[in-house]
Design a protein around this motif. Structure first.
Motif, PDB file in Angstrom:
ATOM      1  N   LYS A   1       8.167  -2.550  -8.761  1.00  0.00           N
ATOM      2  CA  LYS A   1       6.855  -2.090  -9.296  1.00  0.00           C
ATOM      3  C   LYS A   1       5.716  -2.478  -8.091  1.00  0.00           C
ATOM      4  O   LYS A   1       6.105  -3.443  -7.428  1.00  0.00           O
ATOM      5  N   VAL A   2       4.262  -1.812  -8.141  1.00  0.00           N
ATOM      6  CA  VAL A   2       3.498  -2.305  -7.623  1.00  0.00           C
ATOM      7  C   VAL A   2       2.873  -3.498  -7.852  1.00  0.00           C
ATOM      8  O   VAL A   2       2.479  -3.756  -9.230  1.00  0.00           O
ATOM      9  N   ASP A   3       2.611  -4.612  -6.981  1.00  0.00           N
ATOM     10  CA  ASP A   3       1.707  -5.677  -7.539  1.00  0.00           C
ATOM     11  C   ASP A   3       0.753  -5.867  -6.368  1.00  0.00           C
ATOM     12  O   ASP A   3       0.761  -5.209  -5.539  1.00  0.00           O
ATOM     13  N   PHE A   4      -0.039  -6.876  -6.409  1.00  0.00           N
ATOM     14  CA  PHE A   4      -1.007  -6.843  -5.653  1.00  0.00           C
ATOM     15  C   PHE A   4      -0.732  -6.952  -4.354  1.00  0.00           C
ATOM     16  O   PHE A   4      -1.172  -6.628  -3.319  1.00  0.00           O
ATOM     17  N   LEU A   5       0.436  -7.882  -4.061  1.00  0.00           N
ATOM     18  CA  LEU A   5       0.807  -8.234  -2.716  1.00  0.00           C
ATOM     19  C   LEU A   5       1.525  -6.996  -2.079  1.00  0.00           C
ATOM     20  O   LEU A   5       1.489  -6.657  -0.690  1.00  0.00           O
ATOM     21  N   VAL A   6       1.963  -6.109  -2.728  1.00  0.00           N
ATOM     22  CA  VAL A   6       2.656  -4.858  -2.280  1.00  0.00           C
ATOM     23  C   VAL A   6       1.193  -3.982  -1.641  1.00  0.00           C
ATOM     24  O   VAL A   6       1.354  -3.565  -0.608  1.00  0.00           O
ATOM     25  N   VAL A   7       0.241  -3.891  -2.389  1.00  0.00           N
ATOM     26  CA  VAL A   7      -1.010  -3.378  -2.036  1.00  0.00           C
ATOM     27  C   VAL A   7      -1.596  -3.933  -0.611  1.00  0.00           C
ATOM     28  O   VAL A   7      -1.909  -3.412   0.223  1.00  0.00           O
ATOM     29  N   ALA A   8      -1.682  -5.418  -0.600  1.00  0.00           N
ATOM     30  CA  ALA A   8      -2.001  -5.862   0.539  1.00  0.00           C
ATOM     31  C   ALA A   8      -1.051  -5.801   1.623  1.00  0.00           C
ATOM     32  O   ALA A   8      -1.742  -5.421   2.770  1.00  0.00           O
ATOM     33  N   GLY A   9       0.346  -5.702   1.495  1.00  0.00           N
ATOM     34  CA  GLY A   9       0.884  -5.344   2.647  1.00  0.00           C
ATOM     35  C   GLY A   9       0.906  -3.978   3.067  1.00  0.00           C
ATOM     36  O   GLY A   9       0.608  -3.678   4.450  1.00  0.00           O
ATOM     37  N   TYR A  10       0.958  -2.845   2.151  1.00  0.00           N
ATOM     38  CA  TYR A  10       0.478  -1.624   2.536  1.00  0.00           C
ATOM     39  C   TYR A  10      -0.777  -1.478   3.213  1.00  0.00           C
ATOM     40  O   TYR A  10      -1.066  -0.659   4.341  1.00  0.00           O
TER      41      TYR A  10
ATOM     42  N   VAL B   1     -12.398   5.766  -2.259  1.00  0.00           N
ATOM     43  CA  VAL B   1     -11.432   5.612  -1.232  1.00  0.00           C
ATOM     44  C   VAL B   1     -11.777   6.702  -0.198  1.00  0.00           C
ATOM     45  O   VAL B   1     -11.782   7.842  -0.565  1.00  0.00           O
ATOM     46  N   ASN B   2     -11.825   6.261   1.208  1.00  0.00           N
ATOM     47  CA  ASN B   2     -12.256   7.437   2.075  1.00  0.00           C
ATOM     48  C   ASN B   2     -11.176   7.254   3.322  1.00  0.00           C
ATOM     49  O   ASN B   2     -11.152   8.010   4.241  1.00  0.00           O
ATOM     50  N   PHE B   3     -10.030   6.349   2.970  1.00  0.00           N
ATOM     51  CA  PHE B   3      -9.047   6.262   3.858  1.00  0.00           C
ATOM     52  C   PHE B   3      -7.686   5.882   3.407  1.00  0.00           C
ATOM     53  O   PHE B   3      -7.649   4.904   2.657  1.00  0.00           O
ATOM     54  N   GLY B   4      -6.601   6.754   3.472  1.00  0.00           N
ATOM     55  CA  GLY B   4      -5.463   6.486   2.927  1.00  0.00           C
ATOM     56  C   GLY B   4      -5.314   6.888   1.455  1.00  0.00           C
ATOM     57  O   GLY B   4      -6.278   7.497   0.906  1.00  0.00           O
ATOM     58  N   PRO B   5      -4.239   6.819   0.665  1.00  0.00           N
ATOM     59  CA  PRO B   5      -4.135   7.228  -0.653  1.00  0.00           C
ATOM     60  C   PRO B   5      -5.085   6.387  -1.651  1.00  0.00           C
ATOM     61  O   PRO B   5      -5.359   5.455  -1.449  1.00  0.00           O
ATOM     62  N   THR B   6      -5.296   6.946  -2.746  1.00  0.00           N
ATOM     63  CA  THR B   6      -5.862   6.277  -3.831  1.00  0.00           C
ATOM     64  C   THR B   6      -4.913   5.440  -4.501  1.00  0.00           C
ATOM     65  O   THR B   6      -3.569   5.713  -4.309  1.00  0.00           O
ATOM     66  N   LEU B   7      -5.271   4.370  -5.387  1.00  0.00           N
ATOM     67  CA  LEU B   7      -4.251   3.678  -6.321  1.00  0.00           C
ATOM     68  C   LEU B   7      -3.262   4.440  -6.845  1.00  0.00           C
ATOM     69  O   LEU B   7      -2.167   4.079  -6.839  1.00  0.00           O
ATOM     70  N   ASP B   8      -3.579   5.512  -7.689  1.00  0.00           N
ATOM     71  CA  ASP B   8      -2.785   6.450  -8.215  1.00  0.00           C
ATOM     72  C   ASP B   8      -2.182   6.961  -7.455  1.00  0.00           C
ATOM     73  O   ASP B   8      -0.564   6.893  -8.055  1.00  0.00           O
ATOM     74  N   SER B   9      -2.447   7.500  -6.668  1.00  0.00           N
ATOM     75  CA  SER B   9      -1.233   8.339  -5.701  1.00  0.00           C
ATOM     76  C   SER B   9      -0.356   7.476  -4.977  1.00  0.00           C
ATOM     77  O   SER B   9       0.826   7.743  -4.851  1.00  0.00           O
ATOM     78  N   PHE B  10      -0.766   6.039  -4.743  1.00  0.00           N
ATOM     79  CA  PHE B  10       0.156   5.178  -4.128  1.00  0.00           C
ATOM     80  C   PHE B  10       1.048   4.785  -5.072  1.00  0.00           C
ATOM     81  O   PHE B  10       2.069   4.606  -4.448  1.00  0.00           O
ATOM     82  N   GLU B  11       0.634   4.369  -6.386  1.00  0.00           N
ATOM     83  CA  GLU B  11       1.637   4.115  -7.512  1.00  0.00           C
ATOM     84  C   GLU B  11       2.714   4.993  -7.582  1.00  0.00           C
ATOM     85  O   GLU B  11       3.712   4.705  -7.558  1.00  0.00           O
ATOM     86  N   GLN B  12       2.137   6.313  -7.388  1.00  0.00           N
ATOM     87  CA  GLN B  12       3.118   7.632  -7.841  1.00  0.00           C
ATOM     88  C   GLN B  12       4.134   7.576  -6.730  1.00  0.00           C
ATOM     89  O   GLN B  12       5.329   7.770  -6.988  1.00  0.00           O
TER      90      GLN B  12
END
Lengths: 293, 410, 306
Positions: free
Chosen positions: B316-325, B297-308
């Motif tokens: 809970k984080v699901d794919f569509l949360v990630v897509a919206g973010y 990842v070179n822009f924004g948080p990594t998945l782990d820090s995003f989940e945190q």
């Protein structure tokens, strides 16, 4: 050949369940001459109640049958007295009840969304263990067998009630002719209320087992179920409860054959059957005329 | 009369010049408004609300930092989200997209979830010359070279989804393949791609059938499939189809060497809740974040820090949360790159950083028509873990691989 | 009689002028378009339900037939979309002709059979095997001829047409014969009304209006799926709007659609979670307390409703 045998047996079991799906709609129609357009939503509501009992209280779907039945019977009484007597007195009961029950279906759907959200809900078929059973060399899930037995039990109950109880004989008299029944001193109002509640109870029982035959439940599933139910009772015979079983069987076997051999057109079947029967044999396959003009 | 007319002309010219001058030297807006829709009811509600939550979370995150950096004004500006509920109805959605564009005059427009609810926004955005950020509307017909006003942020167009899956099947030389799909835009375009690629490689699917999208009982269909003796069964459907298919497979007792469905990789919790973990053992799927983790990842948080960070919402984080973010991140990058505050400049900026940005959702890369070509969907397989847990291995392509496929399924 | 025509005419002119001028003051054209759409559809339902008593629960079938008929004509023949909207109307009439046998059914049977017919049509249009003609599940893309203004004024013309038809039926012998059929078919035919012919004409006019609305909607929206234009919600909204206002009049359905659709948008969007609940209760309340709609309140006060 194997597929053919499987399709027939699956169709019969599917059909028995759909006989139960249509039954509640038909007995209400038989007595009140009203189409309960919220019928599918009562099935949906029954399935959500069963889901809740299973998911939160761990109550097995079979044990849930008397509980759900009691709840829906008690729910039916106030609904009946709030709407039906007023509708019967109105100038066009047939049409106005149609619209009113549609409104009721919207309210029910909204309430379920409110309490359960929009997601699909299931009771896994493993609720009855993962064993299968075999007929003619074809293996089926045990949940199907249990569903069929419950449906047959419900048919038996309706038959016993209509043929072998005093209330049942009176009910048949009301079905045959409401006005004559009134004149001959039958308490038509009480019978109507009882049958209305029975109709809802039958719908809710179909709802409990819908998970194993139709699949996951969701709040907006009612409308399609109502249309399918209507197709089935028209196929059998309007106002004749036992004709419903035949309608269900024909529907079930036909759907399964469509799925096996013309899968992309399977969905259109109930609608085509419905229109065809109404136009060409409006009295249903076993009944007497119900169409006017 | 003449004098009056000339006076009128003079006045209107003056007004025109005034507005031209003021807009040229545009003052920075106090807030950047982002308009979007979500569906609280109807068949898209689950997915749509997740996507909306993801975008909303991005807004709250940037506002914590004092806003989003806008290069055109060289400063940070707070973000305001204007969102309406279309209740999953396209007619209402069209009305509300118009509301966002013409009444609220939002600076950035984000589409609702999925192709159906995005469809009505595409012509509106084009005609009003507003750039539509499209998180998950993947129908190929939205993206044409003559339309500069739509950008697909999260996923490739649906016809491209099965590329890796097709390669995997061909490479494994699986001879007998059955494809069953629901007849809608999203599923059919995938089925057609997979079918064509397999045929080209000399594999003729033994079963290739469309079923109605409303199909809820697959028992007989599964027996029809079994009659063709396939090694692999590929089912393309929506979430309810996948649930019904997996449940039917489980209760029928039928076994295939390989089974693939789309949505366990996107909506694992929901599907697992409905069918139980055992129905998913050895099933293949397209993995998406959070199941799929991108490390570069070179822009924004990594998945782990995003989940945190996302834990604070209690959801809970699901794919569509990630897509919206992720859509929020793309907007952030756009504002950071665009030289002036103008819709076509935004589009140019997007084309400029296309292929250079990698977020928690993968590489952002668009083609000339705005369609996403960077993110691709690998193939993954669920395997049992412990008594009734699930683990997932990415099995194809090789550069993402986290485990070997278990084929045939035991 | 002449005075009644004038009253009807003034209603029509008022509505037309309002929708001609409103876009200058209110920029959400889609809202105004949808409002006109439901006004037009409500008048279309009025033609068949208000004057003959047949409840077209599958009214959306005509709407979808119009949208698809028009879109197919645009795609294959590349003629003016305006002409195609009229062809969409004709497609709906053709559908109506196929369904004429349903008029033999009465009451709720007709309503359900009509519903089934609209769903069957939807499934045919959306079937993958129809892809060469209807694009099947892929849906329609008319963005090459997209023109929101032209679509808007086409819809206005359709609305005016629908109102003129209703005004005519309301004040003509034809309308009287339809009402006679509604009251009692046998008596009407004894009195010399050609029942089959009259109700078939009303049915096709009603279908034509829905088809035109569908064609205009397709043009205005440009990109749509089968599920969009065959959504049962279209039938339901239209019927509730018409009933709420009061069928059998020109002004009733206009009033109903105007009030409820505006409310749907302005209140419904702020608290959508209660919306379906509210709608359901509204329908129940209507049937129990106001079965003849808002117009009946005025009529009870001896006010003539055009």
């Amino acid at each position: 050949m194997n597929l053919f045998v499987y399709t027939i047996i699956a169709g019969i079991m599917y059909g028995i369940f759909f006989g139960l799906v249509g039954m509640g709609l038909n007995i209400i129609f038989g007595v009140l001459k009203m189409i309960n357009l919220a019928h599918g939503d009562f099935i949906m509501l029954g399935s959500f109640l069963a889901y809740w009992l299973y998911g939160f209280l761990g109550i097995n779907p079979l044990v849930a049958v008397p509980i759900v039945a009691a709840v829906f019977f008690l729910l039916g009484l106030p609904l009946y007295y709030a709407f039906v007597p007023r509708l019967i007195k109105s100038k066009d009961p047939e049409m106005l009840s149609f619209i009113l029950f549609f409104g009721l279906s919207q309210v029910m759907e909204a309430l379920v969304v409110f309490f359960f959200g929009n997601n699909q809900r299931s009771i896994p078929s493993t609720a009855f263990g993962s064993a299968g059973f075999t007929i003619f060399g074809q293996r089926f899930p045990i949940a199907w067998l249990i569903t069929c037995l419950v449906a047959l039990g419900a048919f038996g109950f309706v038959y016993w009630y209509l043929q072998h109880t005093r209330m049942g004989r009176a009910t048949r008299a009301v079905m045959a002719n409401r006005d004559e029944a009134l004149v001959s001193g039958i308490d038509v109002e009480r019978i109507s209320a009882l049958v209305f509640c029975m109709g809802l109870v039958l719908a809710s029982i179909a709802g409990i087992f819908s998970f194993f035959v139709i699949g996951a439940s969701y709040p907006s599933m009612g409308a399609e179920l109502t249309t399918v139910s209507f197709a089935i009772i028209v196929l059998g015979s309007l106002g004749d409860p036992l004709g419903t079983i035949l309608g269900g069987l024909i529907y079930g076997v036909a759907v399964m054959f469509m799925q096996s051999y013309f899968s992309s057109w399977a969905e259109i079947l109930p609608y085509v059957l419905l229109i065809a029967v109404m136009l060409f044999r409006p009295e249903g396959l076993v009944g007497k005329a119900a169409r006017s003009a | 009369m003449f004098r009056l007319k000339s006076k009128f002309i003079f006045l209107s010219i003056a007004v025109l010049v005034f507005t031209a001058v003021t807009s040229f030297a545009a003052k920075p807006p106090k807030v950047i408004t982002i308009g979007t829709l979500y569906a609280s009811s109807g068949s898209f509600a689950t997915s749509s609300t997740s996507q909306y939550r993801g975008l909303k979370f991005w807004v709250s995150q940037v506002n914590k930092e004092g806003g989003v950096f806008v290069k055109a004004f060289n400063k940070k500006i707070p973000v305001k989200l204007v969102a309406y509920d279309d209740q999953g109805q396209t007619g209402t959605a069209g009305m509300l997209y118009n509301q966002l564009i013409t009444r609220d005059r939002v600076n950035m427009l984000v589409a609702d979830f999925g192709s159906v609810l995005t469809s009505v926004a595409v012509p509106l955005a084009k005609v009003h010359k507003v750039l539509l950020f499209d998180p998950t509307g993947t129908a190929a017909k939205f993206f044409t070279p003559d339309n500069q006003f739509v950008v697909l942020c999260s996923l490739p167009t649906s016809g491209q989804w099965p590329y890796a899956l097709a390669d995997f099947l061909i490479q494994k030389k699986i001879p007998r393949i059955a494809i069953i799909y629901s007849s809608n835009d999203f599923n059919q375009s995938q089925a057609v791609t997979l079918h064509d690629r397999l045929v080209k490689a000399g594999i003729n699917p033994v079963y290739y059938q469309a079923v109605p999208t409303s199909t809820s009982n697959y028992s007989v269909l599964l027996h029809g499939i079994e009659a063709t003796k396939p090694d692999a069964v590929i089912e393309f459907g929506f979430v309810p189809n996948d649930i019904a298919f997996l449940e039917g497979l489980q209760s029928s007792g039928l076994k295939f060497k390989m089974v693939f469905t789309i949505f366990p990789g996107q909506q694992l919790q929901l599907i697992q809740k409905n069918v139980g973990p055992k129905a998913l053992y050895y099933t293949y799927t397209y993995p998406t974040p959070p199941l799929l983790k991108y490390n570069d990842v070179n822009f924004g948080p990594t998945l782990d820090s995003f989940e945190q960070a996302y834990k604070e919402t209690g959801k809970k984080v699901d794919f569509l949360v990630v897509a919206g973010y992720n859509t929020g991140l793309i907007i952030e990058k756009t504002l950071d790159a665009a030289k002036s505050f103008d819709q076509l400049e935004f589009r140019k900026a997007l084309a400029g950083f296309s292929g250079k940005v990698k977020t928690l959702d993968g590489e952002f890369k668009i083609d000339a028509s705005g369609a996403q070509v960077g993110e691709m969907l690998p193939v993954a397989q669920f395997v049992p873990q412990g008594a009734d847990g699930l683990d997932m291995h990415i099995v194809y392509p090789a550069n993402l691989k986290t485990g070997n496929e278990i084929y045939p399924a035991p | 009689m002449r005075r009644r025509y004038l009253q009807a005419l003034s209603v029509i002119i008022l509505v037309a002028v309002v929708f001609l001028l409103l876009p200058r003051f209110y920029s959400n054209q889609s809202f105004l378009f949808n409002l006109m759409l439901y006004l037009g559809l409500a008048e279309g339902v009025n033609i068949i339900y208000g004057f003959t008593g047949y409840l077209p629960f599958g009214y959306v079938g005509f709407f979808g037939a119009g949208a698809y008929g028009s879109a197919i004509a645009i795609t294959f023949w590349h003629i003016s979309p305006f002409v195609c909207v009229i062809l969409g109307g004709m497609a709906a009439v053709a559908t109506g002709i196929v369904l004429i046998p349903l008029l033999r059914l009465s009451g709720a049977y007709f309503a359900i059979a009509n519903l089934a017919a609209s769903q069957a049509l939807y499934l045919i249009v959306a079937n993958p095997t129809m892809e060469k003609i209807t694009q099947g599940p892929y849906g329609i893309d008319l963005s090459s001829v997209y023109n929101a203004d032209a679509g808007y004024y086409t819809m206005l013309a359709v609305l005016v047409f629908a109102m003129v038809v209703v005004a005519y039926i309301r004040n003509s012998d034809f309308g009287l014969s339809l009402l006679a059929i509604k009251e009692d078919r046998v008596t009407a035919s004894l009195a010399g009304v050609n029942v089959v012919r009259a109700r078939s004409i009303a049915w096709m006019l009603s279908a034509f209006v829905a088809g035109l609305c569908g064609g205009a909607f397709g043009w205005f929206t440009a990109v749509f799926y089968p599920s969009t234009v065959f959504s049962l919600d279209v039938s339901v909204f239209t019927i509730v709007f018409a009933l709420f206002g009061g069928v059998g009049t020109l002004a009733g359905p206009l009033l109903g659609a105007l009030l409820l659709y505006s409310m749907y948008n302005f209140i419904g969007i702020s608290t959508p979670q209660y919306f379906q609940l509210f709608y359901g209760f509204l329908i129940i309340g209507l049937v129990l307390f106001l079965p003849d709609g808002v117009a009946s309140i005025l009529q009870k006060g001896k006010v003539y409703v055009p």
